[in-house]
Scaffold this active site. Structure first.
Site, mmCIF file in Angstrom:
data_model
loop_
_atom_site.group_PDB
_atom_site.id
_atom_site.type_symbol
_atom_site.label_atom_id
_atom_site.label_comp_id
_atom_site.label_asym_id
_atom_site.label_seq_id
_atom_site.Cartn_x
_atom_site.Cartn_y
_atom_site.Cartn_z
ATOM 1 N N ASP A 1 -25.404 -48.601 -40.322
ATOM 2 C CA ASP A 1 -25.017 -48.353 -39.079
ATOM 3 C C ASP A 1 -25.291 -46.759 -38.977
ATOM 4 O O ASP A 1 -25.298 -45.943 -40.047
ATOM 5 C CB ASP A 1 -23.776 -48.582 -38.878
ATOM 6 C CG ASP A 1 -23.531 -48.468 -37.019
ATOM 7 O OD1 ASP A 1 -23.303 -49.625 -36.781
ATOM 8 O OD2 ASP A 1 -23.464 -47.575 -36.676
ATOM 9 N N LYS B 1 -17.741 -44.863 -39.207
ATOM 10 C CA LYS B 1 -17.771 -46.256 -39.330
ATOM 11 C C LYS B 1 -17.947 -46.748 -40.601
ATOM 12 O O LYS B 1 -17.552 -47.374 -41.593
ATOM 13 C CB LYS B 1 -18.556 -46.950 -38.361
ATOM 14 C CG LYS B 1 -18.332 -48.313 -38.039
ATOM 15 C CD LYS B 1 -19.387 -49.080 -37.024
ATOM 16 C CE LYS B 1 -18.817 -49.224 -35.970
ATOM 17 N NZ LYS B 1 -19.721 -49.972 -34.987
ATOM 18 N N CYS C 1 -20.533 -58.985 -23.465
ATOM 19 C CA CYS C 1 -21.867 -60.023 -23.210
ATOM 20 C C CYS C 1 -21.976 -60.631 -21.986
ATOM 21 O O CYS C 1 -23.004 -60.309 -21.200
ATOM 22 C CB CYS C 1 -21.533 -60.989 -24.507
ATOM 23 S SG CYS C 1 -21.950 -60.551 -26.164
ATOM 24 N N ARG D 1 -14.238 -53.573 -23.693
ATOM 25 C CA ARG D 1 -15.297 -53.581 -22.899
ATOM 26 C C ARG D 1 -15.408 -54.606 -21.561
ATOM 27 O O ARG D 1 -15.178 -55.780 -21.812
ATOM 28 C CB ARG D 1 -16.604 -53.842 -23.572
ATOM 29 C CG ARG D 1 -16.922 -52.597 -24.684
ATOM 30 C CD ARG D 1 -18.055 -52.789 -25.481
ATOM 31 N NE ARG D 1 -17.825 -53.772 -26.556
ATOM 32 C CZ ARG D 1 -18.640 -54.010 -27.507
ATOM 33 N NH1 ARG D 1 -19.878 -53.302 -27.406
ATOM 34 N NH2 ARG D 1 -18.311 -54.889 -28.217
HETATM 35 P P1 NAD Z 1 -21.403 -53.163 -31.250
HETATM 36 O O1 NAD Z 1 -21.653 -52.099 -30.132
HETATM 37 O O2 NAD Z 1 -20.162 -53.575 -31.531
HETATM 38 O O3 NAD Z 1 -22.137 -52.664 -32.526
HETATM 39 C C1 NAD Z 1 -23.731 -51.985 -32.412
HETATM 40 C C2 NAD Z 1 -23.849 -51.223 -33.635
HETATM 41 O O4 NAD Z 1 -25.347 -50.785 -33.751
HETATM 42 C C3 NAD Z 1 -22.953 -49.883 -33.374
HETATM 43 O O5 NAD Z 1 -21.880 -49.811 -34.395
HETATM 44 C C4 NAD Z 1 -23.968 -48.614 -33.417
HETATM 45 O O6 NAD Z 1 -23.578 -47.464 -33.811
HETATM 46 C C5 NAD Z 1 -25.202 -49.405 -34.157
HETATM 47 N N1 NAD Z 1 -26.328 -48.887 -33.975
HETATM 48 C C6 NAD Z 1 -27.096 -48.418 -32.617
HETATM 49 N N2 NAD Z 1 -28.199 -48.221 -33.080
HETATM 50 C C7 NAD Z 1 -28.496 -47.860 -34.469
HETATM 51 C C8 NAD Z 1 -29.456 -47.993 -35.139
HETATM 52 N N3 NAD Z 1 -30.763 -47.332 -34.913
HETATM 53 N N4 NAD Z 1 -29.471 -47.978 -36.537
HETATM 54 C C9 NAD Z 1 -28.312 -48.413 -37.153
HETATM 55 N N5 NAD Z 1 -27.347 -48.644 -36.468
HETATM 56 C C10 NAD Z 1 -27.343 -48.589 -34.853
HETATM 57 O O7 NAD Z 1 -22.310 -54.336 -30.471
HETATM 58 P P2 NAD Z 1 -22.160 -55.740 -30.808
HETATM 59 O O8 NAD Z 1 -21.104 -56.426 -29.853
HETATM 60 O O9 NAD Z 1 -22.059 -56.116 -32.186
HETATM 61 O O10 NAD Z 1 -23.532 -56.599 -30.158
HETATM 62 C C11 NAD Z 1 -24.648 -56.282 -30.846
HETATM 63 C C12 NAD Z 1 -25.729 -57.427 -30.062
HETATM 64 O O11 NAD Z 1 -25.172 -58.694 -30.456
HETATM 65 C C13 NAD Z 1 -26.010 -57.260 -28.720
HETATM 66 O O12 NAD Z 1 -27.169 -57.399 -28.180
HETATM 67 C C14 NAD Z 1 -24.899 -58.359 -27.929
HETATM 68 O O13 NAD Z 1 -25.274 -58.383 -26.878
HETATM 69 C C15 NAD Z 1 -25.130 -59.234 -28.951
HETATM 70 N N6 NAD Z 1 -24.032 -60.196 -29.068
HETATM 71 C C16 NAD Z 1 -22.865 -59.773 -29.402
HETATM 72 C C17 NAD Z 1 -21.755 -60.650 -29.306
HETATM 73 C C18 NAD Z 1 -20.137 -60.193 -29.250
HETATM 74 O O14 NAD Z 1 -19.326 -61.070 -29.085
HETATM 75 N N7 NAD Z 1 -19.995 -58.878 -29.626
HETATM 76 C C19 NAD Z 1 -21.977 -62.214 -29.367
HETATM 77 C C20 NAD Z 1 -23.116 -62.413 -29.438
HETATM 78 C C21 NAD Z 1 -24.198 -61.492 -29.424
#
Ligand code: NAD
Length: 464
Positions: A30, A35, A266, A360
């Site tokens: 990350d 974090k 989402c 969110r």
């Molecule tokens: P999140 O915001 O909790 O986490 C994303 C992470 O990516 C952050 O910690 C951020 O710092 C990191 N990041 C951004 N750019 C980066 C880079 N270049 N290199 C390394 N790290 C980087 O997001 P999330 O809720 O885990 O969701 C991630 C994806 O999964 C989204 O597309 C979301 O739609 C999908 N998704 C989420 C859920 C859910 O319940 N949260 C369920 C299914 C799918």
């Protein structure tokens, strides 16, 4: 197998911990230094039942690592999962800048075959963009190295993420080559030893499957909320309707709960993104547009009830009197808006749903902002989302240590998230604490008769 997961948020951290639990060696990456430093010490940034123990266990076992730099490990891994955020852009489309940044890093640093797996929710066609991005970087380096792409959308639910990932209903995988298919099969086999339910398909269909699933679930929620609002007007009880239709095996009983609309990271953004994808192709998703409208309105339903309740009182009528139907709604509403100014409102529950601290697109934020705008004083309590709430609400509300301190001196109590600890309060104690004994139940978890017997007025969703 050695893999990296880029993006250590809900999806990345849960996926990483679960892959490690099943024997893979996992590097979670990350860009958020704080974090990663915390995770290296075993400190988990999110509330997710069972996650902390699993992370610490696999760190100790030497299967789970946290780092801010993907580059040094690229040649040690067979697959890289991209689980970075894909937030809504200004026009509603999914912003792919983080995904493409990961693709660029891979193209700039890979020296051998790699499988790039997109776990983030991305619009159809993203895999082509990722392919192009990696290839462009390889071309710049004058290298010709084989790589594959796969789409592996994630279906976990926050609050039950470990269970969902460890025993999935199904795993959807879009692939373009046998090599990619084999790698994905090996990775997922331990999760599905007894009943291998990996559904392989082409990449575009896998990308679309995720949006179709979320859009369908959001549609069920808005549909039930629409029916609930009509129930109130015709004197029907939505809880009865839910039982009545949920027992039909063609319909099933999941996602039929009325409430304050869907939120979270989402559904809102994925519904928006699908509408935008269609729009870009010259097609209009009429059902999803209505789903969004119903959802936006639903977040305000409890606030409207509160205003009308105090409107009735202000007009010197009994709040539950049937004769009130004769007073024009507008008159009651105007009186109510004036009457709630200065009132103290207790809020139980802030996260967008129970078992998570995720705020969110939570309905609570919309309701609280509206209450503050109307001049109310707001006292809030949530079992785990208080810190997250402070980041959004700052010092605009009073943060309380439990349900009782939130209810102290309140002129009304609103239940916004159905945490288990809210289910059976001692109503006699709550009544003594409150100034006016009235409950607005945004999740239909209480029994009207019990509350009336305890001396409360009770308002819920979908039952007059
Ligand atoms: P999140 O915001 O909790 O986490 C994303 C992470 O990516 C952050 O910690 C951020 O710092 C990191 N990041 C951004 N750019 C980066 C880079 N270049 N290199 C390394 N790290 C980087 O997001 P999330 O809720 O885990 O969701 C991630 C994806 O999964 C989204 O597309 C979301 O739609 C999908 N998704 C989420 C859920 C859910 O319940 N949260 C369920 C299914 C799918």
């Amino acid at each position: 197998m050695k893999i990296a997961i880029v993006g250590t948020g809900y999806v990345g951290l849960v996926s990483g911990a679960c892959f490690a639990e099943n024997g893979s060696e996992v590097f979670c990456v990350d860009i958020d230094k704080q974090k990663i430093e915390n995770l290296q010490k075993g400190i988990i940034p999110i509330f997710e039942p069972g996650l902390e123990e699993m992370v610490q266990r696999n760190q100790k076992a030497g299967r789970l690592f946290f780092t801010t730099d993907l580059r040094p490990i690229i040649d040690d891994i067979e697959a890289v999962f991209c689980a970075v955020g894909t937030p809504s852009d200004e026009d509603g489309s999914a912003d792919l800048k983080y995904v493409l940044e990961v693709a660029r890093t891979i193209g700039q640093n890979m020296n051998k075959y790699i499988l790039f797996v997109t776990k983030s929710t991305v619009p159809v066609g993203t895999s082509k963009l990722v392919h192009k991005t990696i290839q462009e970087e390889l071309d710049k380096r004058g290298l010709s190295i084989e790589f594959d792409l796969a789409s592996n959308p994630e279906f976990l639910k926050e609050g039950a993420a470990i269970k969902d990932f460890m025993s999935p209903d199904r795993v959807v995988v879009g692939v373009e080559s046998e090599r990619a298919k084999n790698l994905m099969s090996i990775l997922y086999r331990p999760f599905l030893l007894n009943n291998f339910r990996v559904i392989f398909m082409d990449v575009a269909s896998a990308e679309m499957t995720k949006y179709a699933a979320n859009a369908m679930l959001a549609t069920r929620i808005s549909f039930m909320n629409d029916i609930a609002n009509l129930c109130e007007l015709v004197g029907a009880d939505i809880n009865m309707i839910r039982n009545g239709i949920g027992t039909d095996t063609r319909i099933g009983n999941k996602f039929l709960y009325p409430g304050l609309g869907y939120g979270g990271s989402c559904f809102p953004k994925d519904v928006k993104a699908l509408i935008k994808t269609a729009h870009d192709k010259g097609y209009q998703m009429q059902i999803l547009e209505a789903v969004e409208n119903v959802n936006d309105n639903q977040k305000m339903v409890l606030y409207h009830k509160l205003v009308r309740y105090f409107g009735h009182i202000a007009l010197n009528e009994k709040a539950r009197s049937a004769s009130l139907c004769e007073i024009p709604d507008m008159e009651i509403y105007v009186a109510g808006e004036a009457a709630i100014k200065g009132k103290t409102i207790a809020i139980w529950g802030l996260s967008f749903k129970p078992e998570t601290n995720d705020m969110r697109k939570a309905a609570s934020v919309v309701v609280i902002e509206k209450l503050l705008e109307a001049g109310c004083h707001v006292r809030v309590y949530d079992p785990v989302a208080m810190d997250e709430a402070k980041l959004l609400l700052n010092d605009s509300v009073e943060y309380c240590k439990d349900i009782h301190s939130a209810a102290l001196g309140a002129d009304a109590l609103m239940l916004l998230t159905e945490w288990k600890e809210f289910r059976l309060p001692d109503w006699a104690v709550i009544k003594k604490l409150m100034n006016i004994p009235v409950i607005f139940d945004g999740r239909n978890i209480y029994n009207r008769q019990e509350l009336n017997d305890a001396g409360f007025d009770y308002h819920c969703i979908g039952k007059a």
